[in-house]
Design a protein around this motif. Structure first.
Motif, short mmCIF file in Angstrom:
data_model
loop_
_atom_site.label_atom_id
_atom_site.label_comp_id
_atom_site.label_asym_id
_atom_site.label_seq_id
_atom_site.Cartn_x
_atom_site.Cartn_y
_atom_site.Cartn_z
N ASN A 119 0.65 -1.11 -0.11
CA ASN A 119 0.01 -0.10 0.21
C ASN A 119 0.77 1.31 0.02
N GLY A 120 2.27 1.10 0.01
CA GLY A 120 3.15 2.30 -0.11
C GLY A 120 3.16 2.89 1.33
N ALA A 143 8.95 7.98 -1.16
CA ALA A 143 7.66 8.19 -1.93
C ALA A 143 7.91 8.81 -3.27
N GLU A 144 8.97 9.73 -3.47
CA GLU A 144 9.50 10.10 -4.73
C GLU A 144 9.78 8.71 -5.86
N VAL A 145 10.36 7.73 -5.40
CA VAL A 145 10.70 6.56 -6.02
C VAL A 145 9.55 6.07 -6.49
N LEU A 146 8.62 5.63 -5.65
CA LEU A 146 7.30 4.98 -5.90
C LEU A 146 6.49 5.61 -6.74
N THR A 167 5.38 -8.86 -1.88
CA THR A 167 4.34 -8.18 -0.64
C THR A 167 4.87 -7.00 -0.35
N ASP A 168 5.88 -6.68 -0.44
CA ASP A 168 6.66 -5.39 0.27
C ASP A 168 7.92 -4.99 -1.02
N LYS A 169 8.40 -3.80 -0.96
CA LYS A 169 9.52 -3.28 -1.73
C LYS A 169 10.50 -2.81 -0.79
#
Length: 452
Positions: A119-120, A143-146, A167-169
């Protein structure tokens, strides 16, 4: 000397353009390779950091001031990516082509890691190995990368790589400020040195250009002097021959009046043929001398003149000749146009183009003379319809000396193949340009651009 000056300028321009392109390719190539090295090295370090982040962050021998409990594992754990124990001297696999680094290299690396869920939302954030970025800054970078959605790239001086396990990054950031600074310094230095080299080479080429083209200049001068001198030398015997022919013709007339010789008519015809060829040779000699003078262009008297009136009056003077040949002339001349040039030479320019059009045009369509203004230039366009199809080969040579479209060089039209060469020389002497084109292969359009 106008032509030699133009040749010198073109030589310098060609040399500088060639050198500029070569230096641009070299500098661009070197900096692209340098940049690729920076990116490849950063990506290799990021791969090692991703695989060995727990070991590096929890290395008990680290000299980092921000060392403390790390959320990515505990010392001594068996970790992935080829690491076996925390005491292993190397990080990353060795010997199979995979990147690796020593502990010293790892400790020198300034990086931080952020883990986000699907979900970020930020789950973990570790900035122990960098002092210039705090936790809030790390989250902003994540956040900028996402938002970008790229798997790797640069943000400011940070190189990042995204590891998505479904599931996650996990986003690993590596500070590349020092190597990027070195790259930018090299880029700036290479550009400055290239520009300095261009200036130096320009000065050298400009200084030696005269010597380099001297053989060409001497050859041209000899050719021009030969044409001029030969023209003057030929003029005298031609004049004497012509005068003697006239005297002989007068003597034959007297003989005809006093006797009934059967040979006088034949002799008179032969003398007439000789006189015609002498006139033709005289005209050719005069044209060659004129062409040589026009190519030099140094003795022209320039003044502002009414170009519209000049073209209109010259075209009117050729209407009778056109009618005699069963042809007509149509004019479309914009009024009140002026130009700076030689009245005599511009009249000759229009006369040459009209004479050429009358000689080689088809009577099915009129010869068209157009004159208009285009910005700061006057556009003179004379077109005619031809009976034989033109091709690109014809058009590419029409302004060359002695070029004739008919390979047999039939002299029935009375031309020498030098008229358009003279027209080109006149236009060049007025700092203009001239070109020939065809739209369908049968219309011959000559366009002369003359500065106002």
């Amino acid at each position: 000397m106008q032509i030699i000056k133009k040749l010198r300028i073109r030589f310098i321009a060609l040399a500088m353009v060639s050198l500029t392109i070569l230096l641009a390719l070299i500098v661009t190539g070197m900096n692209i390779m340098n940049y690729n090295d920076v990116v490849n090295d950063a990506d290799a370090r990021l791969e090692v950091l991703e695989q060995n982040s727990e070991r590096i962050l929890n290395n008990p021998h680290s000299s980092s001031d921000k060392m403390g409990p790390a959320p990515f594992g505990q010392p001594g754990e068996e970790l992935g990516g080829g690491a076996e124990t925390d005491d292993d001297f190397y990080f990353g696999k060795r010997g199979d082509g995979r990147p690796f680094m020593t502990k010293d290299e790892a400790e020198e690396s300034r990086f931080f890691i952020v883990t986000v869920d699907e979900n970020g939302e930020v789950q973990q954030c570790n900035t122990d190995r960098i002092s210039s970025v705090d936790e809030e800054g790390a989250k902003e970078y994540a956040a900028e990368v996402l938002e970008k959605g790229a798997a790797s790239g640069f943000i400011d001086d940070l190189r990042y790589a995204v590891d998505d396990n479904g599931t996650d990054k996990t986003i690993t950031f590596l500070d590349c400020g020092r190597v990027l600074g070195s790259f930018k310094d090299f880029l700036k230095a290479s550009i400055i040195m290239s520009l300095a080299g261009l200036v130096a080479v320009f000065a050298v080429i400009t200084f030696f250009a005269g010597r380099i083209i001297r053989p060409v200049a001497e050859s041209y001068e000899k050719q021009k002097r030969f044409i001029t001198d030969a023209g003057h030398e030929i003029k005298t015997p031609l004049a004497i021959i012509k005068a003697n022919l006239d005297l002989m013709d007068m003597d034959i007339d007297e003989i005809e009046n006093t006797s009934k010789s059967e040979n006088t008519e034949s002799l008179k015809g032969s003398l007439g043929d000789i006189g015609d060829q002498v006139d033709r040779l005289t005209d050719l000699t005069n044209d060659l001398v004129y062409l040589s003078r026009m190519e030099e262009g140094s003795d022209l008297v320039m003044s502002e003149l009414p170009l519209s009136d000049l073209v209109s009056e010259t075209a009117s003077s050729f209407e009778a000749l056109a009618r005699d040949n069963g042809k007509s002339i149509e004019t479309n001349i914009e009024p009140m146009l002026t130009a700076t040039g030689s009245t005599k030479e511009l009249e000759k320019l229009v006369s040459i183009l009209l004479e050429n059009a009358i000689k080689y045009s088809d009577a099915s369509e009129p010869i068209r003379v157009n004159l208009k203004k285009d910005g700061r230039n006057n556009i003179l366009e004379i077109s005619n319809r031809t009976s034989e199809k033109l091709d690109g080969e014809n058009l590419s040579h029409v302004f060359e000396r002695f070029y004739r479209t008919d390979e047999s060089r039939n002299s029935a039209t009375g031309g020498h193949g030098i008229g358009l060469s003279m027209a080109s020389a006149i236009v060049s002497a007025h700092k203009g340009r001239i070109a020939a084109r065809t739209t369908d292969g049968y219309d011959f359009i000559v366009t002369a651009v003359l500065p106002q």
